[in-house]
Design a protein around this motif. Structure first.
Motif, PDB file in Angstrom:
ATOM      1  N   GLU A 169     -11.178 135.876 -58.058  1.00 41.38           N
ATOM      2  CA  GLU A 169     -12.388 135.954 -57.672  1.00 41.38           C
ATOM      3  C   GLU A 169     -13.111 136.994 -56.788  1.00 41.38           C
ATOM      4  O   GLU A 169     -14.289 137.332 -56.381  1.00 41.38           O
ATOM      5  N   HIS A 170     -11.987 137.579 -55.889  1.00 50.60           N
ATOM      6  CA  HIS A 170     -12.574 138.535 -54.852  1.00 50.60           C
ATOM      7  C   HIS A 170     -12.599 139.986 -55.667  1.00 50.60           C
ATOM      8  O   HIS A 170     -13.571 140.767 -55.274  1.00 50.60           O
ATOM      9  N   CYS A 188      -9.675 127.495 -57.367  1.00 51.97           N
ATOM     10  CA  CYS A 188     -10.232 128.626 -57.150  1.00 51.97           C
ATOM     11  C   CYS A 188      -9.189 130.068 -57.356  1.00 51.97           C
ATOM     12  O   CYS A 188      -7.871 129.466 -57.081  1.00 51.97           O
ATOM     13  N   ASN A 193     -13.079 129.222 -50.161  1.00 48.33           N
ATOM     14  CA  ASN A 193     -13.901 128.249 -50.754  1.00 48.33           C
ATOM     15  C   ASN A 193     -13.614 126.718 -49.879  1.00 48.33           C
ATOM     16  O   ASN A 193     -14.575 126.103 -49.882  1.00 48.33           O
ATOM     17  N   VAL A 245     -15.272 134.146 -62.362  1.00 47.41           N
ATOM     18  CA  VAL A 245     -16.032 133.836 -61.295  1.00 47.41           C
ATOM     19  C   VAL A 245     -15.604 135.196 -60.286  1.00 47.41           C
ATOM     20  O   VAL A 245     -14.612 135.225 -59.876  1.00 47.41           O
ATOM     21  N   TYR A 246     -16.790 135.778 -60.142  1.00 43.51           N
ATOM     22  CA  TYR A 246     -16.650 136.939 -59.126  1.00 43.51           C
ATOM     23  C   TYR A 246     -17.646 136.698 -57.987  1.00 43.51           C
ATOM     24  O   TYR A 246     -18.571 136.849 -58.039  1.00 43.51           O
ATOM     25  N   LYS A 247     -17.029 136.594 -56.825  1.00 46.28           N
ATOM     26  CA  LYS A 247     -17.548 136.359 -55.689  1.00 46.28           C
ATOM     27  C   LYS A 247     -16.967 137.078 -54.542  1.00 46.28           C
ATOM     28  O   LYS A 247     -16.252 136.288 -53.663  1.00 46.28           O
TER      29      LYS A 247
END
Length: 88
Positions: free
Chosen positions: A9-10, A29, A46, A72-74
């Motif tokens: 995700e990071h 996550c 999260n 999911v790329y946040k």
């Protein structure tokens, strides 16, 4: 059943179903081991929970139970994350 998400995700690093680098929190996550250790300091940005190594789904079950294709790329705001975990 676990989603087995395909990327961190990071940093968006690829984490295939058999990756030894994939780490998950209790809400699935998904982050790579490097981000968990060096950026997140073992705290999920999260849910504030910890991480465990993601289990590997056996190849023979992939057809019946396919892995997720949902990316999911946040990228984490590292300054805010460190402030939050240092307030604990």
């Amino acid at each position: 059943m676990l989603e087995i998400r395909p990327t961190c995700e990071h940093c968006n690093k690829s984490l295939p179903f058999d990756s030894q680098e994939a780490m998950i929190c209790t809400f699935e996550c998904t982050f790579c081991k490097d981000c968990v250790q060096t950026v997140l300091q073992h705290v999920c940005p999260n849910c504030n929970g910890g991480f465990e190594k993601r289990p590997i789904r056996p190849k023979v079950l992939l057809e019946k139970y396919p892995v997720s294709t949902k990316v999911v790329y946040k990228p984490v705001d590292i300054e805010k994350h460190l402030e939050r975990i240092n307030k604990k």
